[in-house]
Design a protein around this motif. Sequence first.
Motif, PDB file in Angstrom:
ATOM      1  N   ALA A 285       0.653  -0.893   0.016  1.00 46.88           N
ATOM      2  CA  ALA A 285       0.008  -0.256  -0.171  1.00 46.88           C
ATOM      3  C   ALA A 285       1.105   1.503   0.150  1.00 46.88           C
ATOM      4  N   LEU A 286       1.918   1.323   0.317  1.00 43.92           N
ATOM      5  CA  LEU A 286       3.061   2.186   0.638  1.00 43.92           C
ATOM      6  C   LEU A 286       3.303   2.862  -0.876  1.00 43.92           C
ATOM      7  N   ARG A 287       3.860   1.470  -1.081  1.00 43.50           N
ATOM      8  CA  ARG A 287       5.042   1.486  -2.994  1.00 43.50           C
ATOM      9  C   ARG A 287       3.403   2.009  -3.315  1.00 43.50           C
ATOM     10  N   ALA A 288       2.352   1.711  -3.706  1.00 46.40           N
ATOM     11  CA  ALA A 288       1.780   2.331  -4.408  1.00 46.40           C
ATOM     12  C   ALA A 288       1.301   4.021  -4.560  1.00 46.40           C
ATOM     13  N   GLN A 289       0.996   3.845  -2.803  1.00 41.84           N
ATOM     14  CA  GLN A 289       0.996   5.586  -2.544  1.00 41.84           C
ATOM     15  C   GLN A 289       2.077   6.231  -2.952  1.00 41.84           C
ATOM     16  N   MET A 290       3.516   5.928  -3.229  1.00 37.83           N
ATOM     17  CA  MET A 290       4.264   6.469  -3.096  1.00 37.83           C
ATOM     18  C   MET A 290       4.622   5.934  -4.669  1.00 37.83           C
ATOM     19  N   GLY A 291       3.839   5.756  -5.228  1.00 34.77           N
ATOM     20  CA  GLY A 291       4.036   5.691  -6.800  1.00 34.77           C
ATOM     21  C   GLY A 291       4.885   4.942  -7.173  1.00 34.77           C
ATOM     22  N   LEU A 292       6.088   3.439  -6.088  1.00 30.94           N
ATOM     23  CA  LEU A 292       6.611   2.378  -6.555  1.00 30.94           C
ATOM     24  C   LEU A 292       6.604   2.075  -7.356  1.00 30.94           C
ATOM     25  N   ASP A 293       5.295   1.812  -7.400  1.00 34.15           N
ATOM     26  CA  ASP A 293       4.473   0.427  -8.303  1.00 34.15           C
ATOM     27  C   ASP A 293       4.725   0.876  -9.738  1.00 34.15           C
TER      28      ASP A 293
END
Length: 315
Positions: free
Chosen positions: A50-58
């Motif tokens: 979820a944090l990766r998605a929030q940071m756009g890392l996905d």
Amino acid sequence: MLAFLVRRLLTLALTAWLATLVVFAVLEAIPGDPALVMLGTSAQPEAVAALRAQMGLDRPWPVRYAGWVGGMLHGDFGTSLTYARPVAGLVADRLAITLPLAGLALVLSAGIAIPLGLFAAGRQGRAGDWAVMAFGQMGIAVPGFWFAILLILLFSVRLGWFSAGGFPGWEAGAGPALKALLLPAVALALPEAAILARITRTAALDTLREEYVRTAVAKGLPRRVVLRRHVLPNALIPVATILGLQFSFLVAGAVVVENVFTLPGLGRLLYQAIGQHDLIVVQSVVVLLAVTVVAVNALVDIACAAIDPRPRVTA
């Protein structure tokens, strides 16, 4: 002049774009998952995802880079994950401390260095000249953070004239705020003043060798008058160039001094963001500092070209 101006602006735009590319590439090359670093190795995989998605890392890196640069062009630097605030607002709050600090340091640097440089040039080879040169060597050799610690020990711990750190805020009044910035400004200014004094001396000595200056001396004008009226105005172009460069260096170099004096400026924000792995803040602040350096350099080039048109011929 128009062609010169266009070339400088194009160079500024290209350099700023390269700065964003380098900063993004360096942060991408850092090993490890930023989301996992922020949450800790014991974090649940769902929370990390979820944090990766929030940071756009996905998303693929070209998409993230384009979104980041496009957002900055519209004034959107993203949202800090640590402070849960827009990065633009954080930077604006911190610049209200860093810019006055750099400006005060620049005034102190010029106020110390230019008189010392003229003094040394007027006494070339004598004791006064050697003293100024020794000051220049010492100022260049002494690390800024060590000098800042010495200032705290003397003026805060021993004499008690100044606070050892912190900032009361501009709402407390200009007097208390400037007093809190004075010691950090001195710590920033003295190394730069040492460099500027040597450059002022060299520029003044070059001007003293000009025929019109020799003529003024031959007419019997006092040396102080020659230095003030004839040497100083013509030696100011290289000095002004260095002053412009120093301002950008002072803004970028405030990172260490702000942390020594615990000033909540842009440098301390960058330091804290690195420690908290807040990559959005780190990217934005580093690019802002890089663009500031490049923009000030371009403005100095344009100002010097307006004063003296000769460099335009080869620029």
